[in-house]
Design a protein around this motif. Structure first.
Motif, PDB file in Angstrom:
ATOM      1  N   THR A 102       0.982  -1.097  -0.169  1.00  0.00           N
ATOM      2  CA  THR A 102      -0.355   0.346   0.358  1.00  0.00           C
ATOM      3  C   THR A 102       1.001   1.425  -0.032  1.00  0.00           C
ATOM      4  OG1 THR A 102      -1.216  -1.367   1.573  1.00  0.00           O
ATOM      5  CG2 THR A 102      -1.615   0.889   1.189  1.00  0.00           C
ATOM      6  N   VAL A 106       0.321   3.699  -3.460  1.00  0.00           N
ATOM      7  CA  VAL A 106      -0.912   4.586  -3.608  1.00  0.00           C
ATOM      8  C   VAL A 106      -0.359   5.470  -3.910  1.00  0.00           C
ATOM      9  CG1 VAL A 106      -1.981   6.530  -1.169  1.00  0.00           C
ATOM     10  CG2 VAL A 106      -2.384   3.729  -1.524  1.00  0.00           C
ATOM     11  N   CYS A 244      -5.407  10.176  -0.863  1.00  0.00           N
ATOM     12  CA  CYS A 244      -4.625   9.154  -0.441  1.00  0.00           C
ATOM     13  C   CYS A 244      -5.249   8.130  -0.189  1.00  0.00           C
ATOM     14  CB  CYS A 244      -2.964   9.916   0.082  1.00  0.00           C
ATOM     15  SG  CYS A 244      -1.800  10.808  -0.863  1.00  0.00           S
ATOM     16  N   THR A 247      -7.512   6.404  -1.960  1.00  0.00           N
ATOM     17  CA  THR A 247      -6.852   5.058  -1.752  1.00  0.00           C
ATOM     18  C   THR A 247      -7.012   4.398  -1.172  1.00  0.00           C
ATOM     19  OG1 THR A 247      -6.199   6.864  -3.893  1.00  0.00           O
ATOM     20  CG2 THR A 247      -5.225   4.120  -3.499  1.00  0.00           C
ATOM     21  N   ILE A 248      -6.608   4.855  -0.098  1.00  0.00           N
ATOM     22  CA  ILE A 248      -6.077   3.900   1.017  1.00  0.00           C
ATOM     23  C   ILE A 248      -7.349   2.849   1.618  1.00  0.00           C
ATOM     24  CG2 ILE A 248      -5.182   2.945   3.717  1.00  0.00           C
ATOM     25  CD1 ILE A 248      -3.556   5.624   3.216  1.00  0.00           C
ATOM     26  N   SER A 252      -8.453  -1.662   0.885  1.00  0.00           N
ATOM     27  CA  SER A 252      -8.170  -2.038   2.430  1.00  0.00           C
ATOM     28  C   SER A 252      -9.455  -2.571   2.355  1.00  0.00           C
ATOM     29  CB  SER A 252      -7.671  -1.342   3.282  1.00  0.00           C
ATOM     30  OG  SER A 252      -6.783  -0.182   3.066  1.00  0.00           O
ATOM     31  N   GLU A 290      -4.317   0.626   9.339  1.00  0.00           N
ATOM     32  CA  GLU A 290      -4.995   1.381   8.261  1.00  0.00           C
ATOM     33  C   GLU A 290      -5.020   2.481   8.625  1.00  0.00           C
ATOM     34  OE1 GLU A 290      -8.367  -0.889   6.499  1.00  0.00           O
ATOM     35  OE2 GLU A 290      -8.891   1.167   5.988  1.00  0.00           O
ATOM     36  N   LEU A 293      -1.574   3.962   8.794  1.00  0.00           N
ATOM     37  CA  LEU A 293      -0.939   4.640   7.197  1.00  0.00           C
ATOM     38  C   LEU A 293      -1.580   5.653   6.993  1.00  0.00           C
ATOM     39  CD1 LEU A 293      -1.243   0.896   5.137  1.00  0.00           C
ATOM     40  CD2 LEU A 293       0.251   2.992   5.058  1.00  0.00           C
ATOM     41  N   VAL A 294      -3.065   6.272   6.943  1.00  0.00           N
ATOM     42  CA  VAL A 294      -3.328   7.605   6.591  1.00  0.00           C
ATOM     43  C   VAL A 294      -3.045   7.644   7.317  1.00  0.00           C
ATOM     44  CG1 VAL A 294      -5.769   8.162   6.895  1.00  0.00           C
ATOM     45  CG2 VAL A 294      -5.711   6.929   6.171  1.00  0.00           C
TER      46      VAL A 294
END
Lengths: 346, 289
Positions: A102, A106, A244, A247-248, A252, A290, A293-294
């Motif tokens: 990811t 991304v 972003c 997309t994540i 996911s 997640e 990540l964000v």
């Protein structure tokens, strides 16, 4: 004198009638959504948190039941999480895989969709048709279609020989770095398909930019390159973060995701160690990763807060501090007055 | 930007476009490939389905797969139209309801100030991140407790509040200029009128986009039929197609599954073609710079 403190409290700004009415309208507008979300999203999510911590008991009469409060082993709440992290051979590698892929894909998706969006914003023949084509993947990516396509390996670049590319990359990069990059190439098509909505969002942002800005820059002798960095990119910046995040989330929550498969498997397996509580723990770990990540992307692309807004907040804080001070003094005076029984002068 | 309506194509062909077209054309071809593939795949005869390497275009097209599919469905007790009706009803209800709720909520979240607004948005953010499969069992319990098992609403209600749709639509409502809304208020419009007459027309592209996305989710959803519905005659077409594919597993199943995929895909395509015009207009016509 007694009612003095009460009076002081009134210094706090009360919301006016109009504001209150407006707030009421606001609540009114979201009530249906809130109810729907609360019953079918928020409540289940937090129940799953409870399950993952407390565990579930399965009995033949009631089916699946959460462990009641008095039977919870309070010192062993993290049991399922420990199990997931340290005993599951599949979960952690899958998670790591997901994280790396990811992180790599991304930026590629976002940059690609930005380029395409800028091209589609030019004056070209058949713009409407191209926009349609590039939005088309939206109806392919979600759903069972993608699994059919990947089964028949239509999503790998059969036109381009990926083997040579991956081989070339593998020869000069260390393997830890080379794997995500090569997987990027083999999954190129899937990555391109994810860019439907991001392209759309970028186009809408591009159309917001005032054309006179470009004209002014052109008159001042700016090159197209400079215009991109000074006008286009700043205007697109908030949309970059948005894309972003989108997309994540899209990657996911896709059915193709291996972790979702693992969670599903654990949920229906029904064995003693892997049950619904186990699956819930997995889902929570996944959700936390997640969010992280964000968070990473948000840290990079966060737009700096407006200077004026910052100043306004500062003044706000100062005023609050002063108000507190006034309150403090008033209270102290009241206390003293009570203590020393000074006759009040009216 | 001046109002150009739906005429987004330039009238003349210029030489400067060539280099862009050169990049866009191959990519566009690429994007359209899967659809061509799906359509071709459904008409392939048996030996072509298993050909290796898999061929892209069909050489001897037959409608064999479809007749097989029909044969399977005839042998079942419940007619195909029943499933189709269920699916249409469920999808229509869900899309309409969820778009109404989502636009209402996103209007309130982005344009009206009230307490707890940020908290709710954050909750929505968390809900986006959470895997939908993981809440299946609590959801089942909620539905069982309300007594909705086997009713249409068991299909509809769990999907009505879709956090991703809210996330997307709210971004577009944020872009609606405040001055437009203020002007409407000055002219004596109440909040509902502002929502209906001003916000909704402006965010039409966002609604169209969200519609495509929500439709996708609902149309291809099998979980509700699988877990919340016991009565066979109340399940959806997607579920039925899936059972057909599973029942005819093995060699023959490939053809049936290819045909079923095409049938399930066609409504998507139709909706997309209907919506794409308003999606593509994006927000160019916001009315205010």
């Amino acid at each position: 004198m007694r009612n003095r403190p009460a009076k002081v409290n009134k210094i706090r700004v009360k919301r006016g009638k109009l504001e209150k009415r407006e707030a009421m309208m606001g609540v009114l507008f979201c009530v249906p959504w809130i109810i729907g979300a609360a019953v079918f999203l928020v409540y289940p999510i937090f129940t799953s948190l409870y399950y993952s911590l407390a565990g579930v008991t399965v009995d033949s009469v009631n089916g699946i039941m959460a462990t009641p409060l008095n039977q919870i082993q309070w010192n062993n709440l993290q049991e399922k999480y420990v199990q997931v992290i340290s005993h599951d051979q599949n979960f952690l590698p899958a998670l790591l895989d997901y994280l790396v892929s990811t992180l790599v894909s991304v930026p590629v998706i976002v940059v690609f969709s930005m380029i395409i969006a800028m091209m589609l914003n030019q004056k070209i023949r058949g713009k409407g048709f191209f926009r349609m084509i590039f939005f088309l993947p939206v109806i392919i990516v979600s759903g069972p279609l993608l699994s059919l396509l990947s089964e028949s390996s239509a999503n790998t670049l059969s036109v381009v020989d990926t083997q040579t590319i991956t081989g070339a990359i593998g020869s000069f990069l260390p393997p830890a770095l080379a794997t995500p990059v090569t997987s990027l190439f083999t999954n190129m098509v899937t990555i391109l398909w994810y860019s439907g909505v991001p392209i759309l969002i970028f186009i809408s942002a591009l159309q917001k930019i005032d054309t006179s800005q470009y004209e002014a820059a052109y008159v001042d002798g700016a090159s197209a390159w400079e215009m991109f960095w000074k006008i286009t990119l700043p205007a697109l910046k908030p949309m970059i973060l948005l894309n972003c995040v989108y997309t994540i989330v899209f990657i996911s929550s896709n059915d193709q995701n291996s972790i979702i498969g693992l969670i599903k498997q654990a949920m229906i397996s029904g064995t003693d160690e892997k049950g619904y509580d186990y699956a819930a723990a997995m889902a929570w770990i996944y959700a936390i990763v997640e969010v992280l990540l964000v968070g990473i992307f948000a840290l990079i692309f966060m737009t700096r807060r407006d200077k004026y807004e910052k100043q306004g907040k500062k003044i706000d804080r100062q005023m609050r501090r002063e108000r507190r001070k006034v309150l403090h003094i008033q209270r102290r005076q009241a206390r003293h007055a009570k203590r020393y029984h000074r006759p009040t002068v009216r | 930007m001046a109002y150009r309506g739906r005429h987004i194509n330039p009238q003349r062909f210029e030489r400067g476009q060539i280099k862009i077209l050169l990049i866009l054309l191959p990519l566009a071809l690429f994007m359209a490939l899967p659809i061509v593939f799906i359509i071709n795949h459904a008409f392939k005869p048996m030996e072509e389905l298993f050909a290796f390497p898999p061929s892209f275009f069909v050489r001897n097209p037959t409608a064999d797969n479809f007749t097989k599919l029909l044969k399977f469905s005839r042998s079942a007790g419940i007619p195909l139209t029943r499933y189709l009706f269920n699916s249409l009803l469920v999808t229509l209800l869900t899309v309409a309801l969820s778009l109404l709720l989502t636009t209402c909520a996103s209007f309130a979240f982005s344009k009206i100030k009230f307490r707890g607004r940020n908290l709710m948005l954050q909750i929505n953010q968390i809900a986006i991140m959470f895997v939908a499969t993981a809440v299946l069992i609590p959801r089942y319990m909620v539905i069982a407790n309300i007594g909705m098992i086997d009713s249409v609403f068991a299909h509809v209600l769990p999907l009505v509040a879709m956090p991703v749709a809210l996330f997307l639509v709210k971004q577009f409502v944020d872009q609606v200029p405040d001055s437009l809304i203020e002007a409407a208020h000055l002219d004596g419009a109440n909040d509902f009128q502002v929502y209906w007459r001003i916000v909704l027309p402006i965010i039409k592209p966002a609604i169209a986009t969200a519609m495509v996305l929500v439709f996708q989710q609902v149309w291809t959803n099998m979980e509700t039929s699988n877990y919340f519905i016991n009565d066979e005659s109340r399940k959806t077409l997607t579920f039925y197609m899936n059972t057909l594919v599973n029942a005819s597993n093995g060699v023959a199943g490939q053809g049936v599954s290819a045909a079923a995929t095409l049938i399930m895909f066609i409504p998507n395509l139709i909706l997309f073609i209907i919506c794409q015009r308003s999606v593509m207009n994006t927000m160019a016509t916001s009315g205010i710079k």
